[in-house]
Scaffold this active site. Structure first.
Site, PDB file in Angstrom:
ATOM      1  N   CYS A 266       0.854  -1.213  -0.019  1.00 27.27           N
ATOM      2  CA  CYS A 266       0.295   0.148   0.092  1.00 27.27           C
ATOM      3  C   CYS A 266       0.814   1.316   0.063  1.00 27.27           C
ATOM      4  O   CYS A 266       1.703   1.479   0.884  1.00 27.27           O
ATOM      5  CB  CYS A 266      -1.060  -0.034   1.184  1.00 27.27           C
ATOM      6  SG  CYS A 266      -1.970   1.526   1.653  1.00 27.27           S
TER       7      CYS A 266
ATOM      8  N   CYS B 211       0.099   3.822   2.799  1.00 31.61           N
ATOM      9  CA  CYS B 211       0.539   3.283   3.906  1.00 31.61           C
ATOM     10  C   CYS B 211       2.134   3.641   4.239  1.00 31.61           C
ATOM     11  O   CYS B 211       2.405   4.126   5.323  1.00 31.61           O
ATOM     12  CB  CYS B 211       0.429   1.701   4.201  1.00 31.61           C
ATOM     13  SG  CYS B 211      -1.164   1.265   3.993  1.00 31.61           S
TER      14      CYS B 211
END
Length: 99
Positions: free
Chosen positions: A24, A27
């Site tokens: 991600c 993230c």
């Protein structure tokens, strides 16, 4: 981990849980922000990182549908939750409301 996780979020000190995935990109942007906030607040909070690809039981229990997701727990209760990238100042404000 489940027992350890439940014990941590049940503490009287608020626990910031950062749900992420290694693939991600948002993230990766959030990790240093979360670390900065946790560092600034020192012993006022604790923090845990949960990889959603590994801890699927915890992910299911807390209905994590997207990453990054932050949840602030205290005494086993979720006090605040946010999914997506968030500016550091907004995270500070949200957490400080619950200290």
């Amino acid at each position: 981990m489940k027992k350890k996780f439940r014990k941590r979020i049940a503490e009287d000190i608020p626990t910031l849980v950062y749900f992420y995935a290694t693939w991600c990109v948002p993230c990766k942007l959030m990790r240093p922000i979360v670390e900065q906030v946790a560092g600034e607040l020192g012993t006022a909070i604790s923090s845990i990182e949960i990889d959603v690809e590994i801890k699927k039981g915890i992910v299911k229990r807390y209905k994590i549908k997207g990453v990054p997701t932050l949840i602030l727990f205290k005494s086993g209760t979720a006090l605040w939750r946010h999914t997506g990238v968030m500016p550091v100042e907004d995270i500070r404000i949200a957490i400080k409301e619950h200290l």
